[in-house]
Design an enzyme around this catalytic site. Structure first.
Site, PDB file in Angstrom:
ATOM      1  N   SER A 221       0.650  -1.225   0.039  1.00 58.62           N
ATOM      2  CA  SER A 221      -0.073   0.004  -0.071  1.00 58.62           C
ATOM      3  C   SER A 221       0.797   1.368  -0.147  1.00 58.62           C
ATOM      4  O   SER A 221       0.654   2.080  -0.814  1.00 58.62           O
ATOM      5  CB  SER A 221      -0.985  -0.029   1.171  1.00 58.62           C
ATOM      6  OG  SER A 221      -1.715  -1.052   1.080  1.00 58.62           O
TER       7      SER A 221
ATOM      8  N   LYS B  41       4.996   4.196  17.857  1.00 59.46           N
ATOM      9  CA  LYS B  41       3.741   4.646  17.797  1.00 59.46           C
ATOM     10  C   LYS B  41       2.978   3.295  17.197  1.00 59.46           C
ATOM     11  O   LYS B  41       1.755   3.128  17.602  1.00 59.46           O
ATOM     12  CB  LYS B  41       3.415   5.593  16.681  1.00 59.46           C
ATOM     13  CG  LYS B  41       3.883   5.437  15.197  1.00 59.46           C
ATOM     14  CD  LYS B  41       3.048   4.728  14.363  1.00 59.46           C
ATOM     15  CE  LYS B  41       3.671   4.557  12.871  1.00 59.46           C
ATOM     16  NZ  LYS B  41       2.725   4.122  11.891  1.00 59.46           N
TER      17      LYS B  41
ATOM     18  N   THR C  79      -2.142   6.824  13.740  1.00 59.99           N
ATOM     19  CA  THR C  79      -2.001   5.611  13.683  1.00 59.99           C
ATOM     20  C   THR C  79      -3.021   4.882  14.671  1.00 59.99           C
ATOM     21  O   THR C  79      -3.504   3.829  14.692  1.00 59.99           O
ATOM     22  CB  THR C  79      -0.451   5.055  13.742  1.00 59.99           C
ATOM     23  OG1 THR C  79       0.302   5.553  12.885  1.00 59.99           O
ATOM     24  CG2 THR C  79      -0.435   3.707  13.759  1.00 59.99           C
TER      25      THR C  79
END
Length: 331
Positions: free
Chosen positions: A11, A191, A248
């Site tokens: 992606s 993260k 995220t």
């Protein structure tokens, strides 16, 4: 106009190839699977990863790394972080002598505990100043749809960072430069573990207070580790820190957050992997981040509990209880 190669047609690699082409570069994507390369070449799309995207004609694809890297001035690497060393070791002989290597990966290597830019420099046998990192709140489907966003180009060579900045600037993506490679990479790696925790919290039915707590205390963990490794604390208040963390942890497009939801519903690691069918970098990286924190004597309680859920089968509810019963302290 530059000749660019993007190694990895998932992606983010595919979306980034579009960014490069829209910024005026000729781009060759390297894809592992022939069917993906053929779809990009012949139909200007990647239906397996971004079915709604139509790629510019300046983007082509191949399964041959030598062909992809031929005369490429900009080499962008977008493969799973734990496969980087082996793959790049095989590809290094095809690199142009002064090519700039750009990492899109967000992780820490298991065993060596090295950041991705460090692995790139070692595996490719290049000087660290030839390696740049692109990171920030850059969810691939939104970038592919040309929704306005910003990103960070981190490199110890400021002139090289500026060249990469110019090579990816478009009307929908605004890049900033930063010389704090350590801080930018750690923000992107940690993260993912915090996003796994936020996904678990969602699945357990917890609300915004819980998620805001995880985000802010997760940021504190990231900054503590970053400072111990020599990062600039201010980096974590920017796009590579807080910006990437919020995106995220909050977005349903986030692979790590979605993977965490599966774990929060009581699925095993194997069941979650089968259900999502993609790589959630935080699952493996949380092991390396935990070890890195232990090596430097840094407390990272959220990351530690995420690792225990992922790899030791700990019930997420028990992990929450452990976090909430820690000894009280000042913020």
């Amino acid at each position: 106009m530059s000749r660019a190669a993007v190694l990895g047609a998932g992606s983010w690699g595919t979306a980034f190839a579009k960014v490069l082409a829209d910024a005026g570069n000729d781009v060759t994507l390297w894809a592992r699977r022939p069917a993906v390369a053929a779809a990009i070449r012949e139909r200007h799309g990647n239906p397996d990863y971004l079915p709604a995207l139509r790629l510019p004609t300046a983007v082509t694809a191949t399964v041959d790394p030598r062909e992809a890297l031929d005369e490429a001035e900009l080499v962008v690497i977008a493969i799973p972080s734990q496969t980087l060393r082996l793959n790049l070791g095989e590809w290094a002989r095809y690199l142009k002598p002064d090519a700039t290597l750009v990492s899109l990966m967000k992780g820490v290597e298991l065993g060596t505990l090295k950041r991705m830019s460090e692995v790139i420099a070692e595996a490719a046998g290049v000087e660290p100043e030839r390696v740049a990192v692109v990171t920030g709140p850059n969810l691939a489907p939104e970038i592919a749809a040309e929704q306005p966003a910003a990103t960070v180009v981190a490199c110890t060579d400021t002139d090289r960072a500026t060249r990469v900045q110019k090579a990816i600037a478009t009307r929908y993506l605004r890049p900033y430069t930063n010389d704090d490679v350590i801080g930018c990479e750690l923000g992107g790696a940690v993260k993912n573990a915090i996003a796994l925790a936020c996904g678990m919290a969602d699945a357990l039915g917890f609300g915004d207070n819980t998620k805001a707590t995880l985000i802010t205390r997760g940021l504190a963990e990231t900054a503590r580790l970053g400072v111990a490794l020599g990062a600039d604390p201010l980096t974590f208040a920017g796009l590579a820190g807080l910006g990437d963390l919020v995106a995220t942890c909050s977005s349903p497009l986030s692979r790590n957050r979605t993977f965490g939801e599966h774990l929060g519903r009581g699925e095993t690691l194997e069941q979650a992997q089968a259900a999502t069918r993609y790589t959630a970098e935080g699952v493996k990286s949380c092991l390396a981040i935990r070890d890195l924190a232990n090596k430097h004597g840094v407390e990272m309680p959220i990351t530690e509990q995420v690792e225990r859920v992922c790899h030791e089968g700990l019930d997420p509810r028990v992990a929450v209880g452990t976090l909430m019963s820690r000894e009280p302290k000042s913020e």
